[in-house]
Each structure stands twice: as C-alpha cells, then as structure tokens.
Design an enzyme around this catalytic site. Structure first.
Site, PDB file in Angstrom:
ATOM      1  N   LYS A 130     -41.000  -3.138  21.246  1.00  0.00           N
ATOM      2  CA  LYS A 130     -40.034  -3.137  22.340  1.00  0.00           C
ATOM      3  C   LYS A 130     -39.660  -4.585  22.599  1.00  0.00           C
ATOM      4  O   LYS A 130     -40.439  -5.492  22.313  1.00  0.00           O
ATOM      5  CB  LYS A 130     -40.645  -2.515  23.603  1.00  0.00           C
ATOM      6  CG  LYS A 130     -39.633  -1.972  24.578  1.00  0.00           C
ATOM      7  CD  LYS A 130     -39.125  -0.603  24.182  1.00  0.00           C
ATOM      8  CE  LYS A 130     -37.977  -0.155  25.079  1.00  0.00           C
ATOM      9  NZ  LYS A 130     -37.594   1.235  24.815  1.00  0.00           N
ATOM     10  N   ASP A 170     -31.639   0.219  25.072  1.00  0.00           N
ATOM     11  CA  ASP A 170     -32.467   0.750  26.158  1.00  0.00           C
ATOM     12  C   ASP A 170     -31.687   0.417  27.438  1.00  0.00           C
ATOM     13  O   ASP A 170     -30.463   0.205  27.375  1.00  0.00           O
ATOM     14  CB  ASP A 170     -33.873   0.110  26.145  1.00  0.00           C
ATOM     15  CG  ASP A 170     -34.859   0.804  27.091  1.00  0.00           C
ATOM     16  OD1 ASP A 170     -35.253   1.945  26.802  1.00  0.00           O
ATOM     17  OD2 ASP A 170     -35.216   0.231  28.138  1.00  0.00           O
TER      18      ASP A 170
HETATM   19  P1  NDP Z   1     -29.046   2.938  31.067  1.00  0.00           P
HETATM   20  O1  NDP Z   1     -28.993   1.486  31.279  1.00  0.00           O
HETATM   21  O2  NDP Z   1     -27.950   3.623  30.324  1.00  0.00           O
HETATM   22  O3  NDP Z   1     -29.209   3.697  32.480  1.00  0.00           O
HETATM   23  C1  NDP Z   1     -30.269   3.409  33.325  1.00  0.00           C
HETATM   24  C2  NDP Z   1     -30.071   4.167  34.620  1.00  0.00           C
HETATM   25  O4  NDP Z   1     -31.221   4.010  35.434  1.00  0.00           O
HETATM   26  C3  NDP Z   1     -28.898   3.665  35.437  1.00  0.00           C
HETATM   27  O5  NDP Z   1     -28.369   4.736  36.184  1.00  0.00           O
HETATM   28  C4  NDP Z   1     -29.553   2.620  36.330  1.00  0.00           C
HETATM   29  O6  NDP Z   1     -28.867   2.364  37.530  1.00  0.00           O
HETATM   30  C5  NDP Z   1     -30.869   3.299  36.636  1.00  0.00           C
HETATM   31  N1  NDP Z   1     -31.915   2.307  36.913  1.00  0.00           N
HETATM   32  C6  NDP Z   1     -32.313   1.278  36.114  1.00  0.00           C
HETATM   33  N2  NDP Z   1     -33.281   0.564  36.709  1.00  0.00           N
HETATM   34  C7  NDP Z   1     -33.478   1.142  37.907  1.00  0.00           C
HETATM   35  C8  NDP Z   1     -34.337   0.866  38.986  1.00  0.00           C
HETATM   36  N3  NDP Z   1     -35.200  -0.163  38.945  1.00  0.00           N
HETATM   37  N4  NDP Z   1     -34.279   1.700  40.075  1.00  0.00           N
HETATM   38  C9  NDP Z   1     -33.412   2.744  40.117  1.00  0.00           C
HETATM   39  N5  NDP Z   1     -32.564   3.053  39.122  1.00  0.00           N
HETATM   40  C10 NDP Z   1     -32.607   2.264  38.032  1.00  0.00           C
HETATM   41  O7  NDP Z   1     -30.478   3.236  30.359  1.00  0.00           O
HETATM   42  P2  NDP Z   1     -30.953   4.506  29.553  1.00  0.00           P
HETATM   43  O8  NDP Z   1     -30.328   5.731  30.101  1.00  0.00           O
HETATM   44  O9  NDP Z   1     -30.829   4.196  28.113  1.00  0.00           O
HETATM   45  O10 NDP Z   1     -32.514   4.481  29.862  1.00  0.00           O
HETATM   46  C11 NDP Z   1     -33.079   5.191  30.978  1.00  0.00           C
HETATM   47  C12 NDP Z   1     -34.560   5.409  30.736  1.00  0.00           C
HETATM   48  O11 NDP Z   1     -34.736   6.160  29.517  1.00  0.00           O
HETATM   49  C13 NDP Z   1     -35.397   4.138  30.537  1.00  0.00           C
HETATM   50  O12 NDP Z   1     -36.704   4.366  31.050  1.00  0.00           O
HETATM   51  C14 NDP Z   1     -35.461   3.999  29.028  1.00  0.00           C
HETATM   52  O13 NDP Z   1     -36.584   3.235  28.604  1.00  0.00           O
HETATM   53  C15 NDP Z   1     -35.609   5.460  28.641  1.00  0.00           C
HETATM   54  N6  NDP Z   1     -35.260   5.784  27.257  1.00  0.00           N
HETATM   55  C16 NDP Z   1     -34.020   5.535  26.765  1.00  0.00           C
HETATM   56  C17 NDP Z   1     -33.711   5.902  25.468  1.00  0.00           C
HETATM   57  C18 NDP Z   1     -32.339   5.767  24.920  1.00  0.00           C
HETATM   58  O14 NDP Z   1     -32.101   6.321  23.826  1.00  0.00           O
HETATM   59  N7  NDP Z   1     -31.400   5.115  25.595  1.00  0.00           N
HETATM   60  C19 NDP Z   1     -34.736   6.468  24.577  1.00  0.00           C
HETATM   61  C20 NDP Z   1     -35.991   6.774  25.224  1.00  0.00           C
HETATM   62  C21 NDP Z   1     -36.230   6.401  26.514  1.00  0.00           C
HETATM   63  P3  NDP Z   1     -27.853   1.095  37.653  1.00  0.00           P
HETATM   64  O15 NDP Z   1     -26.571   1.566  37.023  1.00  0.00           O
HETATM   65  O16 NDP Z   1     -27.761   0.864  39.114  1.00  0.00           O
HETATM   66  O17 NDP Z   1     -28.494  -0.048  36.912  1.00  0.00           O
END
Ligand code: NDP
Length: 449
Positions: A130, A170
């Site tokens: 990561k 991510d």
């Molecule tokens: P994105 O950046 O596309 O979306 C993240 C979302 O989570 C946004 O809505 C963001 O809000 C919100 N968010 C981020 N940090 C916080 C926080 N501290 N408190 C509240 N809301 C928060 O990321 P992904 O959708 O790709 O990833 C989401 C999760 O899924 C993560 O845990 C990631 O590690 C996991 N994941 C992702 C994969 C992938 O293929 N993308 C694969 C496996 C796991 P805002 O817009 O306000 O920042």
C-alpha cells in the site's frame, strides 16, 4: 472483540506495539488478524518455529520520500510519499495508493498488512502493498494534481514494475490521478507495461475495474444471504461514502432490487427514504467524479434530508454497506444497527468497523463480511487487468464480470471452509485464516527471509 485477555494474544500484540509506537491503526489490524490466527498457529509447530506471524507483522520494506511540487500560485509545496511493501511471498506486490491528509505510516502499514491476506483470498498470485501521500487532491486544480502526481512518481518509479510492484487507486486516487501517475511512470521507465491497474480503457485498463469493488461486495453479500435462504431484493440498505466503492455498491444493489436510502461524504450523510434509482445515482456519480461536489447537493436536487457531521448508522435498515473509510462504525453505531434490525454488514471500505463494533456484530450473530473478503473484488479485477496486459488482450465486460463473480464465490467458499463453527460461519475468522494459510505455506516453502 475488545482485548480479550488471551495471554498469547496480549504477548504478541504488546511486542508489536513496542516495535511500532504511535501506530494505532496498524496495531488494530494486527490484533484483529492475530486474534483469529494464533489458535491455528498454536496447532502447527512449523508456523511457530518459522515465526510466520511475527515476520508478517514486519513489512518487507517501508519506503518514505519527499515530494516537492509547485502550486498554481508558484509556491513550493512539500508532501511526504510512501510505499509499504508488506509481503511478496505469493506474487509481486500489489495494492493501492491513497492521497489524503490523514495518510501516515500507521494507516499504510495497516492497509498493506490487510492487503496481503486479501490478495491471497482472491486465488490470484499477488503480494500485498500500500502507499500514498498526505497530499489532498480536494480543491486542487487539474494542473496542480498533475504536477504533484509527476513529482510523486519521479521517486516511486524506481521501486515498482510489472513483476515487482503494481500500484492502483484508493481514496483520493481515481481515474484522473492514475492517468497522470501512469503517464509519468511510462516516461521515466521507458516502457509500456501493466505497472498500474485501474488504468483508462484507452491505455490498457480493464472493463469492470471501476465497478469491481462495489459489485464484488454485493456479490459477496448475496452469497452470505443465500446461506440463510435470503436475498438482496426488497432490502433497505445503508451505504456510506459516495466515492468509487459506494457508487458501485449502490449501483449493484439497485440493479438487484434493493432500496438504497443513504450516501455520505466527510461532511455528513444524505437520507432519501424514497431510495435512489439509476437517475439519482447517475447524478451522484457525476457530482462526485466530474464536478467534484459535495453530497449535500443531492438534497437540493432530489429531496430527502442532509445530516451534517453525522454517519448514517442510526437509520433503520436490513443491510449496511460501510464504503467510506476506516473506523466509521464504532460500538455505539453497531448497537444502533442491531437494535434497528440490521441483519448483515458488508465492508466495502477497509477496516470501517472498530474492534468493539465487530464484537457487537459477533455477539448478535449478524452476518458480518470483513473487508479483506468483501472488498477483494477490486484487487481481483486488478489482477485480471494485469493478466490482460501481459497477454496484450482485452476481455469483454461480460467475461470480466463473470470472472469477478466466480472469484467472489470462491472467496466466500474459503471463508466458509475456514470459518465454520457448527451451523454458523464466522466470516472474519474464515477470511483471516483462509488468507493466512496460503501466505504462511508459501513462506514456509521459501525458507527464512
Ligand atoms: P474515494 O476517494 O472514491 O471515496 C472515498 C469516500 O469516503 C468519499 O465519499 C469521501 O468523502 C469519504 N471519506 C474519505 N475519508 C473520510 C473520512 N475520514 N470521514 C468520512 N468520510 C470519508 O475512495 P474509494 O471509494 O476508492 O475508497 C473507499 C474505501 O474503500 C477505502 O477504505 C478504500 O481503502 C477502500 N477500498 C477501495 C478500493 C477501490 O477499488 N477503490 C478497493 C478496496 C478497498 P469526501 O468526498 O468528503 O472526501
């Protein structure tokens, strides 16, 4: 699953804590895995002698570097970049890059540690890693994001490669960032290889990669419900987040006839009792990926209510899909979910449930799909992207989606195999043990490294 007083577990976690001071997220992830794996290690002398779990709790390599770049006002900015290469016993390192102000070694070590077991569960030959930076893409111009990505890759490129380490996206690293990162890698390495996944379709990306984590999460939940003769159709679902994983979890749920009533971002959550449909979801996807807007704008267009600074877990539901970030469900939220009749929690995000919340789910015998199983669809299709790149071929959407479905079914079967307890299945235990055994056996075969 609070500290449970098991002396072997406490001894192990205390030693990891001593070696990694000030890293709570990493310790949380290690404790969660050790809790399930230590009894298995106790039964296998070879694992104990080779100190497999102790070795896995120490990343192969932790790289930290300065990233200096120039913003639109011509000011020099300095960020920190990282790559944690956790374990490559079963394949080249593989894992996403996260750009978010909260990024630090503890968070990346927890994510890399988890990734090792998750990748093992996919059945594909991928090690765990990561990386990322404390850079915040929010509010930055496209030019600033490009200059940052180029500066970041100017150092990272020497540590990665198609047979060494293959990063992906991510939080904060979506299609735009991956394009800039891959472009700079291609220039510096002077090669066009699959050294990045989640690429655009025009330059080696795979169909269904964008949707894979969310789709896979719902496929996994469907398998779990199937074991109880139940189905997705007609269920009221909470989804948190509104980024990549949340969007495509919601998409698949809606397609399968569920009612998705919430989404969120770091400002709060939206509750739409009518439920999202394809048109409303298309609005959200455009809002978050193209306009880079805030989820509260949903309410102005479609109605419902916005709850500033809150998370959606108090809303009554049948199924919950945390898809935002780590530790977004604490014990109190877990109790609320149980009290309101929630039957299944499937983790789209990484480690969204605290250890205490998991304890509540276990005590109430909820169907609980841990992240390393439920969200493995993303990295699985990344693995399929690598295969297509290596063969210089592109599979159809149907072919990739079918392979994703089959991989999620195999992960489910492995969780059942390793997590069965009488008539019940502890999916967390099954995922931890199922992933661990594959990596541990590969390490045993390869000697002390
Ligand atoms: P994105 O950046 O596309 O979306 C993240 C979302 O989570 C946004 O809505 C963001 O809000 C919100 N968010 C981020 N940090 C916080 C926080 N501290 N408190 C509240 N809301 C928060 O990321 P992904 O959708 O790709 O990833 C989401 C999760 O899924 C993560 O845990 C990631 O590690 C996991 N994941 C992702 C994969 C992938 O293929 N993308 C694969 C496996 C796991 P805002 O817009 O306000 O920042």
């Amino acid at each position: 699953m609070a500290p449970n007083g098991d002396p072997e577990l406490e001894r192990f976690v205390t030693e990891v804590a001593r070696r990694n001071p000030g890293e709570p997220e990493f310790l949380q992830a290690v404790r969660e895995v050790a809790h399930d794996v230590l009894p298995l290690v106790a039964d296998r002398q070879a694992y104990r002698d080779a100190r497999i779990l102790e070795r896995l709790a120490e990343p192969d390599r932790a790289i930290s570097f300065r990233v200096a770049w120039v913003d639109d006002a011509n000011a020099v900015r300095i960020q920190r970049g990282y790559r944690i290469q956790s374990c490559n016993a079963i394949g080249a390192y593989k894992g996403g890059l996260r750009f978010h102000p909260s990024v630090n070694p503890s968070i990346l070590k927890f994510l890399g540690f988890e990734q090792t077991f998750k990748n093992a569960l996919t059945t594909l030959p991928m090690g765990g890693a990561k990386g990322g930076s404390d850079f915040d893409p929010r509010g930055k111009s496209d030019g600033e994001v490009m200059r940052f990505c180029q500066a970041f890759m100017s150092e990272l490129f020497r540590h990665i490669g198609p047979n060494t380490d293959v990063p992906a996206g991510d939080i904060g690293v979506g299609a735009r960032e991956i394009g800039f990162l891959f472009g700079q890698y291609r220039r510096l390495a002077n090669e066009f290889t699959g050294t990045f996944t989640g690429k655009g379709l025009a330059y080696g990306g795979s169909l269904v990669r964008t949707e894979a984590t969310g789709f896979g999460c719902v496929y996994f939940a469907r398998e779990m419900l199937g074991t109880r003769g139940d189905e997705i159709r007609g269920k009221t679902c909470l989804v948190s987040g509104s980024g990549n994983v949340a969007q495509h979890t919601a998409e698949k749920l809606i397609e399968l006839g569920a009612k998705v009533v919430t989404l969120s971002d770091s400002d709060g959550f939206v509750h739409d009792p009518a439920g999202l449909d394809a048109e409303r979801l298309a609005f959200v996807i455009d809002l978050k990926t193209r306009q880079r807007g805030r989820i509260r704008e949903y309410v102005e267009k479609w109605g419902g209510t916005f709850h500033a600074g809150e998370r959606p877990w108090k809303v009554p539901c049948d199924l919950a899909f945390p898809c935002a970030t780590q530790n977004e469900i604490d014990a109190e939220s877990a109790r609320q979910l149980v009290a309101n009749g929630c039957r299944l929690v499937a983790e789209g995000a990484n480690m969204p449930s605290s250890l205490e919340a998991i304890g509540v789910f276990r005590a109430n015998r909820l169907l609980f799909a841990p992240a390393k199983a439920a969200n493995a669809g993303g990295v699985a299709v990344s693995g399929l992207e690598q295969s297509q790149n290596a063969m210089r071929l592109a599979w159809t959407r149907e072919e990739v989606d079918q392979r994703l479905l089959e991989i999620m079914q195999k992960i489910h079967a492995r969780c059942v195999e390793f997590g069965r307890e009488g008539d019940e299945v502890d999916y967390l235990r099954g995922a931890n043990r199922g992933g661990f055994v594959k990596v541990a056996d590969a390490m045993l075969a390869q000697g002390v490294l």
